[in-house]
Design a protein around this motif. Structure first.
Motif, short mmCIF file in Angstrom:
data_model
loop_
_atom_site.label_atom_id
_atom_site.label_comp_id
_atom_site.label_asym_id
_atom_site.label_seq_id
_atom_site.Cartn_x
_atom_site.Cartn_y
_atom_site.Cartn_z
N ARG A 163 0.84 -1.21 0.00
CA ARG A 163 0.00 0.00 0.00
C ARG A 163 0.86 1.25 0.00
NH1 ARG A 163 -2.95 -2.78 3.99
NH2 ARG A 163 -4.70 -3.83 3.06
N ALA A 164 1.91 1.24 0.80
CA ALA A 164 2.80 2.40 0.86
C ALA A 164 3.47 2.62 -0.50
CB ALA A 164 3.85 2.20 1.95
N LEU A 165 3.91 1.56 -1.15
CA LEU A 165 4.53 1.69 -2.47
C LEU A 165 3.56 2.25 -3.50
CD1 LEU A 165 6.67 -1.56 -2.73
CD2 LEU A 165 7.52 0.78 -2.93
N ASN A 166 2.29 1.92 -3.37
CA ASN A 166 1.30 2.40 -4.34
C ASN A 166 1.05 3.90 -4.22
OD1 ASN A 166 0.85 0.06 -5.80
ND2 ASN A 166 -0.63 -0.70 -4.34
N TYR A 167 1.47 4.52 -3.12
CA TYR A 167 1.36 5.97 -2.99
C TYR A 167 2.51 6.70 -3.71
CZ TYR A 167 -2.51 5.97 0.30
OH TYR A 167 -3.74 5.83 0.87
N LEU A 168 3.55 5.96 -4.05
CA LEU A 168 4.67 6.56 -4.76
C LEU A 168 4.34 6.66 -6.25
CD1 LEU A 168 7.67 4.64 -3.14
CD2 LEU A 168 6.66 6.80 -2.42
N THR A 169 4.99 7.58 -6.91
CA THR A 169 4.82 7.67 -8.37
C THR A 169 5.57 6.50 -9.01
OG1 THR A 169 6.83 8.97 -8.73
CG2 THR A 169 4.78 10.20 -8.22
N PRO A 170 5.25 6.15 -10.24
CA PRO A 170 6.01 5.08 -10.91
C PRO A 170 7.51 5.37 -10.94
CG PRO A 170 4.01 5.56 -12.15
CD PRO A 170 4.11 6.59 -11.06
N ASP A 171 7.88 6.65 -11.13
CA ASP A 171 9.30 7.00 -11.15
C ASP A 171 9.96 6.75 -9.80
OD1 ASP A 171 9.37 7.79 -13.82
OD2 ASP A 171 8.70 9.82 -13.32
N GLU A 172 9.26 7.10 -8.72
CA GLU A 172 9.82 6.88 -7.37
C GLU A 172 9.96 5.39 -7.08
OE1 GLU A 172 8.02 10.84 -5.08
OE2 GLU A 172 6.76 9.06 -5.32
N ARG A 173 8.93 4.62 -7.40
CA ARG A 173 8.99 3.16 -7.20
C ARG A 173 10.13 2.56 -8.01
NH1 ARG A 173 3.12 3.42 -7.49
NH2 ARG A 173 3.33 3.09 -9.72
N GLY A 174 10.20 2.96 -9.27
CA GLY A 174 11.24 2.42 -10.15
C GLY A 174 12.63 2.72 -9.64
N LEU A 175 12.84 3.94 -9.16
CA LEU A 175 14.15 4.33 -8.64
C LEU A 175 14.52 3.50 -7.41
CD1 LEU A 175 16.33 6.43 -9.29
CD2 LEU A 175 15.23 7.96 -7.65
N LEU A 176 13.57 3.32 -6.49
CA LEU A 176 13.84 2.50 -5.30
C LEU A 176 14.13 1.05 -5.69
CD1 LEU A 176 11.16 3.86 -2.81
CD2 LEU A 176 13.64 4.15 -2.66
N LEU A 177 13.40 0.52 -6.64
CA LEU A 177 13.63 -0.87 -7.06
C LEU A 177 14.98 -1.02 -7.74
CD1 LEU A 177 10.06 -1.84 -8.32
CD2 LEU A 177 11.16 -2.55 -6.20
N MET A 178 15.36 -0.02 -8.55
CA MET A 178 16.67 -0.08 -9.20
C MET A 178 17.79 -0.14 -8.16
SD MET A 178 16.26 2.64 -12.34
CE MET A 178 17.90 2.49 -13.01
N LYS A 179 17.69 0.70 -7.14
CA LYS A 179 18.77 0.79 -6.15
C LYS A 179 18.74 -0.38 -5.17
CE LYS A 179 22.11 2.48 -3.71
NZ LYS A 179 23.37 1.88 -4.03
N TYR A 180 17.58 -0.69 -4.62
CA TYR A 180 17.54 -1.64 -3.51
C TYR A 180 17.14 -3.05 -3.88
CZ TYR A 180 18.19 2.63 -1.00
OH TYR A 180 18.72 3.82 -0.57
N GLN A 181 16.49 -3.24 -5.01
CA GLN A 181 16.15 -4.59 -5.44
C GLN A 181 17.17 -5.09 -6.45
OE1 GLN A 181 12.23 -4.98 -7.03
NE2 GLN A 181 12.66 -6.94 -7.97
N GLU A 182 17.51 -4.24 -7.42
CA GLU A 182 18.46 -4.64 -8.46
C GLU A 182 19.90 -4.36 -8.08
OE1 GLU A 182 17.61 -6.32 -11.20
OE2 GLU A 182 15.54 -6.27 -10.51
N ASP A 183 20.12 -3.57 -7.03
CA ASP A 183 21.45 -3.22 -6.54
C ASP A 183 22.30 -2.55 -7.62
OD1 ASP A 183 23.27 -3.02 -4.45
OD2 ASP A 183 24.30 -4.88 -5.01
#
Length: 196
Positions: A125-145
């Motif tokens: 739910r918290a992630l869904n409040y972020l814009t697609p750009d914000e989610r994508g940036l977090l995933l690039m850094k912390y999921q994809e390293d």
């Protein structure tokens, strides 16, 4: 072909136009691209379509690869941009936290499954409040390293801009997550009081 690097395969494909070189790149990276698309779409058929579209785009743009970054970083950039373009469309607004849910699940035993499920839902739910750009940036850094430098290169912005955007996105995610947690705590307290 296994002994050749991605960058060597790209050069050979551009020079000779032999499909075997592109097929080797496809074989190496198609599963990872599919998984990334699936993390955006949560739909196997759409993820397959996205993967197909991405590799069609790659084969036509391969000559624009300049080796300023690794091929895998460039491929991730194309994948990310394609998925983000699709997610920005009015039909595709939801992005889920499946990979984060799986990460939470690795730290829980069977008795904690309900807790993990609740935490994943709050995070989602918290992630869904972020814009697609914000989610994508977090995933690039912390999921994809992916490194700050590589993110800056793929996004065509400065490293300091990446750091600032990451900081803002993390703060927004933290704030929304805490709001969701407080909301559920208030519901639990109300239910307990009513039960007594």
């Amino acid at each position: 072909m296994k002994h050749l690097s991605d960058e060597e395969l790209v050069r050979l494909y551009i020079e000779t136009q032999r499909d075997t070189y592109f097929e080797a790149l496809y074989t190496r990276h198609c599963d990872k691209v599919f998984r990334k698309c699936l993390s955006f779409t949560k739909n196997k058929a759409k993820a397959e379509d996205f993967t197909h579209d991405i590799f069609l785009r790659i084969v036509t743009k391969l000559s624009s690869f300049r080796e300023q970054a690794k091929f895998s970083t460039w491929l991730y950039s194309v994948t990310y941009n394609h998925c983000m373009d699709q997610m920005r469309s009015p039909r595709q607004r939801e992005v889920y936290a499946e990979d984060m849910y799986e990460t939470l699940g690795t730290y829980a035993d069977d008795n904690d499954a309900d807790l993990v499920e609740m935490e994943a839902q709050r995070l989602n739910r918290a992630l869904n409040y972020l814009t697609p750009d914000e989610r994508g940036l977090l995933l690039m850094k912390y999921q994809e390293d992916i490194s700050i430098r590589d993110i800056a290169d793929t996004q065509k912005i400065t490293e300091s801009a990446v750091k600032m955007r990451l900081m803002r996105a993390k703060e927004k995610l933290r704030r929304r997550y805490l709001e969701a947690l407080i909301f559920w705590l208030l519901i639990a307290i109300k239910a307990l009081t009513a039960w007594k």
